[in-house]
Each structure stands twice: as C-alpha cells, then as structure tokens.
Enzyme design. Structure first.
Site, short mmCIF file in Angstrom:
data_model
loop_
_atom_site.label_atom_id
_atom_site.label_comp_id
_atom_site.label_asym_id
_atom_site.label_seq_id
_atom_site.Cartn_x
_atom_site.Cartn_y
_atom_site.Cartn_z
N TYR A 18 -5.86 6.69 4.60
CA TYR A 18 -6.08 5.68 3.56
C TYR A 18 -5.34 4.38 3.88
O TYR A 18 -5.94 3.29 3.88
CB TYR A 18 -5.64 6.19 2.17
CG TYR A 18 -5.62 5.02 1.22
CD1 TYR A 18 -6.81 4.51 0.71
CD2 TYR A 18 -4.43 4.34 0.93
CE1 TYR A 18 -6.83 3.38 -0.09
CE2 TYR A 18 -4.44 3.20 0.14
CZ TYR A 18 -5.63 2.73 -0.37
OH TYR A 18 -5.64 1.59 -1.13
N GLU A 51 0.83 -1.21 0.00
CA GLU A 51 0.00 0.00 0.00
C GLU A 51 0.86 1.26 0.00
O GLU A 51 0.54 2.24 -0.66
CB GLU A 51 -0.96 0.01 1.20
CG GLU A 51 -2.12 -0.98 1.07
CD GLU A 51 -3.04 -0.67 -0.11
OE1 GLU A 51 -3.03 0.46 -0.61
OE2 GLU A 51 -3.75 -1.60 -0.53
N ASP A 100 -9.92 5.62 -1.91
CA ASP A 100 -8.82 6.12 -2.75
C ASP A 100 -9.45 6.85 -3.93
O ASP A 100 -10.67 7.01 -3.99
CB ASP A 100 -7.86 5.00 -3.17
CG ASP A 100 -8.45 4.10 -4.24
OD1 ASP A 100 -9.64 4.25 -4.59
OD2 ASP A 100 -7.71 3.24 -4.75
#
Ligand code: SF4
Length: 291
Positions: free
Chosen positions: A115, A32, A133
């Site tokens: 996020y 990520e 996102d």
C-alpha cells in the site's frame, strides 16, 4: 463515472497538509506511514512539528532512536517510528537521501509494504499505479458489481483488475484521493449515503445494500484492554520520564495500588518485548526509553 467523481472531488476535496501541490515525497511517505493506524485529524496536527525536526530522510537517519520515539508521542503503534527510521537510513544510504519514485524501489525499503509503496509512487510522483486501502476496496467493490450487503468486499486480484480499467491516465493522484474521500464521507462502511452520492446513477449497488457486520477480531488483552494499549502506556510513561524508571514504578503507574502479581508478570512480559524490539533498554529492575 470517472469525470463525475473527479468533478465532485474538485468541489468537495478534503484539505490535508500532505495533499498540497508539488509536495515533497518525504512528506508523503511520512504521512502515509502515520495514517496507517492514526486518524487523519491527529496526523494533520502532528505532522508539521514532526517535519520541523525531521525535514529530510537524512535528518531522521542521523537522529537517535529515542528522539524519533519522543517525536512520535501521541501517534500510537510506536514500532512504526522505529521502522520509519530504518526506512530513512535505507533511503539515505541507497538512494542518496532522496525518496525513490518506483514501486519496486519503494517496496525494497524496510517497513514499506504494497500500500505505502503504491501511495507514495502515485501521490508524490504521479505514477498510474493501483492504490488499495480499506476505503478504495469498499468503493471499487460497490461500483463494479451489484453488492447485497455493506460488508461485501472483493479480493485484491479482482479489485486490481478493475482498478486498472478505471484509473484515469492523466490524473491518477486526484482519482485516488477522490475515491478515498468518497469512501470516507459518503460510501462509508456501515451507512452508505446513496441519495447523496455523485455516482448513484451509475453504481450497481446504489440503494440496495443491506446492513451487515463481520465478527470482530479478538486482540490479546489484559484487564479488558488490548495489550497494545498497555504497551503504549509504558512507552508514554518512559517518554515523560527524564531518567530510567523502576519496574515497580511502571507497574504502579499502570495499575495503581490495585496491582497483583499477575499484573507484575504481565508488565515484565511487555518490557521484555519492548526491549527486544529496540524501543526500551532494560537494566536489572529498571527500564528507560532507548537513547
Ligand atoms: S451509490 Fe451508494 S453504494 Fe454506490 S458508491 Fe455511492 S454510496 Fe456507495
């Protein structure tokens, strides 16, 4: 709408290393961070090698910053590498080397924002949390109300409330991957392919979006190229140098024989900021990657 999208995803899912079943949370976290500003295809290519060297948070915590930066080669935005190492140190010291599973714990780690904390909690631990996102924001906006242009995007408060109402309780991870894939392949920013979309019979924005564009943000630049590109080139050059490099060599490497005194000043300013951020070490008129 939920069952239709999940059914579509079951036959079209993009296959990525970090989407494997029972994936190690550390792998999800690293991927990520990489995906924030690097294309998925590049991350897919580089991630296995990176994990060979740093298979656990502790392995990364114990490595030198220079080793982490060298392994980050080709990923861009090198600051992320140092932030990820700070995260690894915090996980090792505060969570006994195990990536925590709660959003608040994840958010308390250095460099982990809303996020990434939500994504790790959802994809690694199956938590039913809202993951927003750029693709998810766009798809939620379009399927939740009738939009008129391709740039319409609602604020996060509105989108979070909508997400809470639609995320399935039994498959939040698949759901988010499905929405992300729809946004990446069909409900794209500029050219949504509504005739191919599995949600077209339910989506209030289907077939009506007018093309529009937002003004581009101006990045600080030099000689027509963003400052971050020049920074990246310096780090890349120092990565490939086994020894320290002189400022003159670095400047010539960047600008060739065409170098001006303004170019030299620009390089000095970049070296100063890279040294302040801990990526390089300066000694007089030389610089090298941090050890
Ligand atoms: S129907 Fe069109 S606007 Fe709606 S989700 Fe699908 S691609 Fe996006």
């Amino acid at each position: 709408m939920v069952s239709i999208l999940l059914s579509w995803y079951s036959t079209t899912a993009r296959v990525f290393f970090w989407r494997r079943p029972n994936i190690d949370p550390w792998v999800v976290l690293v991927s990520e961070v990489m995906l924030q500003q690097t294309q998925a295809s590049r991350v897919e290519q580089r991630l296995p090698e990176f994990l060979d060297v740093f298979p656990t948070p502790q392995a990364m915590a114990e490595a030198s910053a220079g080793t982490v930066l060298k392994m980050w080669s080709g990923m861009g935005y090198n600051r992320r590498a140092l932030r990820l190492q700070e995260t690894a140190v915090a996980i090792t010291e505060r969570f006994a080397g195990r990536v925590p599973g709660e959003v608040d714990q994840l958010k308390s780690l250095p460099g982990i924002g809303p996020y990434t904390s939500a994504a790790v909690a959802c994809f690694a631990f199956g938590r039913r949390v809202v993951v927003l996102d750029v693709n998810v924001r766009r798809v939620y906006t379009r399927i939740s109300r009738r939009c008129t242009t391709t740039v319409d995007v609602d604020d996060d408060t509105t989108l979070t409330a909508y997400a809470e109402s639609i995320i399935p309780h039994d498959s939040p991870s698949q759901w988010h991957h499905a929405v992300m894939d729809l946004g990446a392949t069909i409900c794209t920013a500029r050219s949504p392919q509504c005739p191919l979309c599995p949600l077209q019979d339910f989506c209030p924005s289907a077939h009506v979006l007018q093309q529009a564009s937002r003004p581009k943000k101006q990045e600080p630049s030099w000689r027509g190229q963003p400052r971050r590109i020049w920074r990246g080139r310096i780090v890349e050059f120092l990565r490939s140098s086994s020894q320290e490099a002189s400022v003159h060599n670095i400047t010539t490497r960047l600008f060739g024989s065409d170098t001006t005194s303004e170019d030299a000043d620009f390089v000095q300013s970049l070296l100063t900021s890279l040294a302040t951020e801990g990526m390089i070490v300066r000694k007089g008129q030389t610089a090298q990657l941090v050890d």
